[in-house]
Each structure stands twice: as C-alpha cells, then as structure tokens.
Write a protein that holds these residues in place. Structure first.
Motif, PDB file in Angstrom:
ATOM      1  N   PHE A   1      60.497 -64.182-122.880  1.00  0.00           N
ATOM      2  CA  PHE A   1      60.993 -63.039-123.724  1.00  0.00           C
ATOM      3  C   PHE A   1      60.433 -63.504-125.088  1.00  0.00           C
ATOM      4  CE2 PHE A   1      63.862 -59.623-125.026  1.00  0.00           C
ATOM      5  CZ  PHE A   1      63.667 -58.679-124.241  1.00  0.00           C
ATOM      6  N   GLY A   2      60.327 -64.461-125.599  1.00  0.00           N
ATOM      7  CA  GLY A   2      59.904 -64.673-127.037  1.00  0.00           C
ATOM      8  C   GLY A   2      58.536 -64.032-127.291  1.00  0.00           C
ATOM      9  N   VAL A   3      57.502 -63.907-126.648  1.00  0.00           N
ATOM     10  CA  VAL A   3      56.203 -63.444-126.567  1.00  0.00           C
ATOM     11  C   VAL A   3      56.360 -61.876-126.946  1.00  0.00           C
ATOM     12  CG1 VAL A   3      55.426 -63.099-124.211  1.00  0.00           C
ATOM     13  CG2 VAL A   3      53.942 -63.507-126.061  1.00  0.00           C
ATOM     14  N   GLN A   4      57.507 -61.338-126.000  1.00  0.00           N
ATOM     15  CA  GLN A   4      57.686 -59.834-126.207  1.00  0.00           C
ATOM     16  C   GLN A   4      58.306 -59.402-127.528  1.00  0.00           C
ATOM     17  OE1 GLN A   4      56.449 -57.683-124.247  1.00  0.00           O
ATOM     18  NE2 GLN A   4      55.955 -58.984-122.701  1.00  0.00           N
ATOM     19  N   LEU A   5      59.071 -60.419-127.968  1.00  0.00           N
ATOM     20  CA  LEU A   5      59.768 -60.411-129.218  1.00  0.00           C
ATOM     21  C   LEU A   5      58.815 -60.603-130.483  1.00  0.00           C
ATOM     22  CD1 LEU A   5      62.907 -62.265-128.854  1.00  0.00           C
ATOM     23  CD2 LEU A   5      62.906 -59.925-129.168  1.00  0.00           C
ATOM     24  N   LEU A   6      57.840 -61.555-130.289  1.00  0.00           N
ATOM     25  CA  LEU A   6      56.806 -61.702-131.096  1.00  0.00           C
ATOM     26  C   LEU A   6      55.786 -60.355-131.359  1.00  0.00           C
ATOM     27  CD1 LEU A   6      54.890 -63.525-133.051  1.00  0.00           C
ATOM     28  CD2 LEU A   6      54.005 -64.538-130.983  1.00  0.00           C
ATOM     29  N   ARG A   7      55.483 -59.876-129.994  1.00  0.00           N
ATOM     30  CA  ARG A   7      54.710 -58.531-130.162  1.00  0.00           C
ATOM     31  C   ARG A   7      55.351 -57.603-130.918  1.00  0.00           C
ATOM     32  NH1 ARG A   7      52.471 -55.826-124.740  1.00  0.00           N
ATOM     33  NH2 ARG A   7      51.238 -54.324-125.897  1.00  0.00           N
ATOM     34  N   ALA A   8      56.724 -57.379-130.756  1.00  0.00           N
ATOM     35  CA  ALA A   8      57.276 -56.278-131.353  1.00  0.00           C
ATOM     36  C   ALA A   8      57.488 -56.509-132.887  1.00  0.00           C
ATOM     37  CB  ALA A   8      59.118 -56.371-130.998  1.00  0.00           C
ATOM     38  N   VAL A   9      57.623 -57.909-133.510  1.00  0.00           N
ATOM     39  CA  VAL A   9      57.698 -58.146-134.547  1.00  0.00           C
ATOM     40  C   VAL A   9      56.240 -57.939-135.405  1.00  0.00           C
ATOM     41  CG1 VAL A   9      57.898 -60.069-136.454  1.00  0.00           C
ATOM     42  CG2 VAL A   9      59.479 -59.750-134.871  1.00  0.00           C
ATOM     43  N   LEU A  10      55.242 -58.427-134.720  1.00  0.00           N
ATOM     44  CA  LEU A  10      53.902 -58.043-135.148  1.00  0.00           C
ATOM     45  C   LEU A  10      53.657 -56.523-135.354  1.00  0.00           C
ATOM     46  CD1 LEU A  10      51.898 -61.076-133.451  1.00  0.00           C
ATOM     47  CD2 LEU A  10      52.691 -61.004-135.703  1.00  0.00           C
ATOM     48  N   GLU A  11      53.720 -55.795-134.456  1.00  0.00           N
ATOM     49  CA  GLU A  11      53.801 -54.315-134.303  1.00  0.00           C
ATOM     50  C   GLU A  11      54.473 -53.842-135.583  1.00  0.00           C
ATOM     51  OE1 GLU A  11      54.589 -53.033-130.172  1.00  0.00           O
ATOM     52  OE2 GLU A  11      52.630 -53.691-129.760  1.00  0.00           O
ATOM     53  N   ARG A  12      55.741 -54.088-135.540  1.00  0.00           N
ATOM     54  CA  ARG A  12      56.460 -53.671-136.594  1.00  0.00           C
ATOM     55  C   ARG A  12      55.790 -53.953-138.289  1.00  0.00           C
ATOM     56  NH1 ARG A  12      60.849 -50.480-137.644  1.00  0.00           N
ATOM     57  NH2 ARG A  12      61.789 -51.082-135.704  1.00  0.00           N
TER      58      ARG A  12
ATOM     59  N   VAL B   1      60.873 -65.784-133.831  1.00  0.00           N
ATOM     60  CA  VAL B   1      60.235 -65.489-132.905  1.00  0.00           C
ATOM     61  C   VAL B   1      59.056 -66.360-132.476  1.00  0.00           C
ATOM     62  CG1 VAL B   1      61.290 -63.078-132.789  1.00  0.00           C
ATOM     63  CG2 VAL B   1      58.974 -63.782-133.901  1.00  0.00           C
ATOM     64  N   ILE B   2      58.431 -66.732-133.487  1.00  0.00           N
ATOM     65  CA  ILE B   2      57.156 -67.829-133.298  1.00  0.00           C
ATOM     66  C   ILE B   2      57.907 -68.959-132.883  1.00  0.00           C
ATOM     67  CG2 ILE B   2      55.530 -69.249-134.756  1.00  0.00           C
ATOM     68  CD1 ILE B   2      54.833 -66.748-136.345  1.00  0.00           C
ATOM     69  N   GLU B   3      58.816 -69.538-133.322  1.00  0.00           N
ATOM     70  CA  GLU B   3      59.407 -70.887-132.794  1.00  0.00           C
ATOM     71  C   GLU B   3      59.934 -70.852-131.360  1.00  0.00           C
ATOM     72  OE1 GLU B   3      62.485 -71.689-135.843  1.00  0.00           O
ATOM     73  OE2 GLU B   3      61.185 -72.935-137.099  1.00  0.00           O
ATOM     74  N   ARG B   4      60.526 -69.528-131.139  1.00  0.00           N
ATOM     75  CA  ARG B   4      60.826 -69.238-129.788  1.00  0.00           C
ATOM     76  C   ARG B   4      59.755 -69.316-128.903  1.00  0.00           C
ATOM     77  NH1 ARG B   4      65.289 -65.075-127.180  1.00  0.00           N
ATOM     78  NH2 ARG B   4      64.532 -65.505-124.850  1.00  0.00           N
TER      79      ARG B   4
END
Length: 142
Positions: free
Chosen positions: A107-118, A71-74
C-alpha cells in the motif's frame, strides 16, 4: 491458544489495512487539510538513506513534507531490495523526472503515488526488468 493467536494477528492486519484506506482517503479527498511546505525532494530522499543519481541537483515541490517522508519510508520498508532514486531535468519537456525503483506491491507505493499527484506530478507505476518502479513527471514552474 493457537486459534486466538491467529485471530489476534489477523485482527491486527485488518486494523492496519483500514488505517491505510483512511490515509489514502485523506490524501485523495477534497479539502484534506494537509500542510503545504516547499519540500526539497533530493534532501528528503537523502534523509531517508537513499542515494540520488541524475543530472538534477534539486527538485522542490509544494506538499506536506512530513507526509511525503512518511510514505517514502513506508515504500522503502515494502521494497524487495534497496531502491535507487534518480532525478533528471528534461529541457525539451520543461519538466523534471523522478524515478524510484524497485518498489514493492504494498500500500505504501499507492500512498506515494497519491502524495506525488497531490504535489502536481503525473505518476506512473511501471513494471520493468528490475521490478516495479514509480516514475513521476513534475512540470517546471515559471
């Protein structure tokens, strides 16, 4: 022929969007089955080609390292310019702050947000003079 090309291109975009929604659902849904590793975020950011500034030499979080790297690369691919990362310790708050900017609106930034929150962070998406940025606060363990 031109209409077929348009349909094929739009079908491909729709398929990618559906994959994004499925991936986000797996991230935020219960029992997502992700691996949990101790991930050195600074080393991972450097492996993605980013320079990391700030006063904190290390930030270790429990998350799926491969997923975080993806997700960071995206997020980097979607960014309007080459992002900068910073990691700073806040002794008063007993927390570590991670910032990545500028980031795009994909969408990558939304995925990054979800991974960091997890991984236990409180995450904000902010608009500043340099563009959008991801700001995450990781409470210190122990």
């Amino acid at each position: 022929d031109e209409a077929r090309e348009v349909i094929a291109r739009q079908s491909q975009r729709l398929a990618l969007a559906l994959d994004d929604v499925r991936q986000l659902g797996r991230l935020v849904g219960p029992g997502n089955g992700s691996r949990v590793d101790e991930v050195d975020v600074v080393a991972l950011l450097r492996a993605c080609g980013l320079q990391v500034s700030g006063d904190c030499a290390q930030l270790t979080v429990a998350t799926d390292g491969a997923q975080l790297q993806d997700v960071i690369e995206r997020t980097l691919r979607e960014a309007p310019a080459r992002p900068r990362a910073s990691i700073d310790a806040d002794e008063k708050e007993a927390a570590t702050h991670f910032t990545l900017e500028p980031v795009g609106g994909g969408f990558g930034v939304q995925l990054l947000r979800a991974v960091l929150e997890r991984a236990g962070a409180q995450v904000s998406l902010l608009q500043g003079t340099q563009g959008r940025r991801v700001a995450a606060r990781f409470p210190r363990q122990g």
